[in-house]
Design a protein around this motif. Structure first.
Motif: not given
Ligand code: FES
Length: 119
Positions: A40-48, A82-85, A101-105, A113-117
């Motif tokens: 989204h606008g150059g930033e990566l986000h991840a969700y279930l 939902y807001k993408p960011d 949210r799914v944590p990314l690195r 991606a790490d499975l969220p707790a």
């Protein structure tokens, strides 16, 4: 970090252009858990891939999450937006709730991606 952390290599960051999304899977105790990453606008986000209204996937059309104008993630079932960011629902039945949210690195250009707790 816990040793039993579930991690997935999603793909290369430069393969996901602005406005694009990509689905991926975690496997936990033999069960698949769908997630997606978006640029989204150059930033990566991840969700279930799980609506906060009814816990079901949001893309009736495979890998189609964005509204036509590219402003929101939309659940195809009852139209929640939902807001993408941030993952915050700003319209629809789960108003005010957040996607999980799914944590990314990034490691060497790859998205990890790490499975969220709370998956
Ligand atoms: S299941 Fe997503 S809005 Fe109802």
């Amino acid at each position: 970090m816990p040793e039993d952390r579930i991690t997935v290599v999603v793909g290369r960051a430069d393969e996901i252009a602005p406005g694009a999304t990509k689905k991926f899977l975690f496997v936990q105790r033999g069960q698949e858990i769908e997630a997606f990453v978006l640029n989204h606008g150059g930033e990566l986000h991840a969700y279930l891939n799980r609506c906060r209204h009814v816990p079901m996937t949001m893309d009736w059309v495979e890998n189609q999450f964005y509204t036509e104008d590219g402003e929101y993630i939309q659940c195809a079932t009852h139209g929640a937006c939902y807001k993408p960011d941030t993952g915050e629902c700003v319209e629809g039945p789960p108003f005010g709730k957040f996607l999980i949210r799914v944590p990314l690195r990034l490691e060497n250009g790859e998205i990890i991606a790490d499975l969220p707790a709370d998956a």
